[in-house]
Design a protein around this motif. Structure first.
Motif, PDB file in Angstrom:
ATOM      1  N   GLN A  44     -19.989   4.507  -2.443  1.00  0.00           N
ATOM      2  CA  GLN A  44     -18.623   4.103  -2.737  1.00  0.00           C
ATOM      3  C   GLN A  44     -18.289   2.785  -2.048  1.00  0.00           C
ATOM      4  N   ARG A  45     -17.323   2.093  -2.612  1.00  0.00           N
ATOM      5  CA  ARG A  45     -16.850   0.865  -1.978  1.00  0.00           C
ATOM      6  C   ARG A  45     -16.145   1.236  -0.671  1.00  0.00           C
ATOM      7  N   GLU A  46     -16.412   0.465   0.384  1.00  0.00           N
ATOM      8  CA  GLU A  46     -15.841   0.775   1.686  1.00  0.00           C
ATOM      9  C   GLU A  46     -15.290  -0.476   2.355  1.00  0.00           C
ATOM     10  N   LEU A  47     -14.280  -0.262   3.178  1.00  0.00           N
ATOM     11  CA  LEU A  47     -13.668  -1.354   3.908  1.00  0.00           C
ATOM     12  C   LEU A  47     -14.628  -1.933   4.932  1.00  0.00           C
ATOM     13  N   VAL A  48     -14.647  -3.272   5.015  1.00  0.00           N
ATOM     14  CA  VAL A  48     -15.414  -3.958   6.050  1.00  0.00           C
ATOM     15  C   VAL A  48     -14.447  -4.505   7.104  1.00  0.00           C
ATOM     16  N   ALA A  49     -13.499  -5.321   6.660  1.00  0.00           N
ATOM     17  CA  ALA A  49     -12.542  -5.924   7.588  1.00  0.00           C
ATOM     18  C   ALA A  49     -11.335  -6.399   6.801  1.00  0.00           C
ATOM     19  N   VAL A  50     -10.179  -6.395   7.472  1.00  0.00           N
ATOM     20  CA  VAL A  50      -8.953  -6.847   6.844  1.00  0.00           C
ATOM     21  C   VAL A  50      -8.138  -7.618   7.871  1.00  0.00           C
ATOM     22  N   ILE A  51      -7.360  -8.592   7.390  1.00  0.00           N
ATOM     23  CA  ILE A  51      -6.524  -9.399   8.268  1.00  0.00           C
ATOM     24  C   ILE A  51      -5.159  -9.563   7.624  1.00  0.00           C
ATOM     25  N   SER A  52      -4.125  -9.377   8.426  1.00  0.00           N
ATOM     26  CA  SER A  52      -2.761  -9.494   7.908  1.00  0.00           C
ATOM     27  C   SER A  52      -2.322 -10.956   7.893  1.00  0.00           C
ATOM     28  N   SER A  53      -1.179 -11.194   7.300  1.00  0.00           N
ATOM     29  CA  SER A  53      -0.655 -12.562   7.280  1.00  0.00           C
ATOM     30  C   SER A  53      -0.331 -13.045   8.685  1.00  0.00           C
ATOM     31  N   GLY A  54      -0.087 -12.121   9.590  1.00  0.00           N
ATOM     32  CA  GLY A  54       0.202 -12.477  10.978  1.00  0.00           C
ATOM     33  C   GLY A  54      -1.031 -12.600  11.852  1.00  0.00           C
ATOM     34  N   GLY A  55      -2.185 -12.298  11.276  1.00  0.00           N
ATOM     35  CA  GLY A  55      -3.440 -12.445  12.013  1.00  0.00           C
ATOM     36  C   GLY A  55      -3.973 -11.163  12.635  1.00  0.00           C
ATOM     37  N   SER A  56      -3.291 -10.055  12.444  1.00  0.00           N
ATOM     38  CA  SER A  56      -3.820  -8.790  12.959  1.00  0.00           C
ATOM     39  C   SER A  56      -5.043  -8.383  12.151  1.00  0.00           C
ATOM     40  N   THR A  57      -6.040  -7.869  12.841  1.00  0.00           N
ATOM     41  CA  THR A  57      -7.298  -7.522  12.182  1.00  0.00           C
ATOM     42  C   THR A  57      -7.630  -6.044  12.342  1.00  0.00           C
TER      43      THR A  57
END
Length: 120
Positions: A44-57
């Protein structure tokens, strides 16, 4: 309405590094979170990394300490720096973003995917 163009990826030996980039363009009013998912064959597709508009990761446990996600809000781009790559990181990597369009609607978009292959 919105295009995500991915670049980077390719073939690398275990222990090596790669950088993925993703650029968003189109009828965009604002961009919320941007990130990367991956999908290996038969999985299945899985999350690797995400970043918000404010820079939170936020990172998946299996990439913490090895991958770094960064963002340029002025250019609507994100980068994923991948170090200490392992054969199990082999997968198609997809850029994704949640976008507020100019008509105020909120939608999610996906890139076409870029292959990362790590040889042992």
């Amino acid at each position: 309405q919105v295009q995500l163009v991915e670049s980077g990826g390719g073939l690398v030996q275990a222990g090596g590094s790669l950088r993925l980039s993703c650029a968003a363009s189109g009828n965009i009013f604002s961009i919320n979170a941007m990130g990367w998912y991956r999908q290996a064959p038969g999985k299945q597709r899985e999350l690797v990394a995400v970043i918000s508009s404010g820079g939170s990761t936020n990172y998946a446990e299996f990439v913490k300490g090895r991958f770094t996600i960064s963002r340029d809000n002025a250019k609507d781009t994100i980068d994923l720096r991948m170090n200490s790559l392992k054969p199990e990181d082999t997968a198609v990597h997809y850029c994704t973003t949640h976008v507020r369009l100019r008509d105020s609607s909120l939608r999610r978009y996906w890139g076409q995917g870029t292959q990362v292959t790590v040889s042992s």
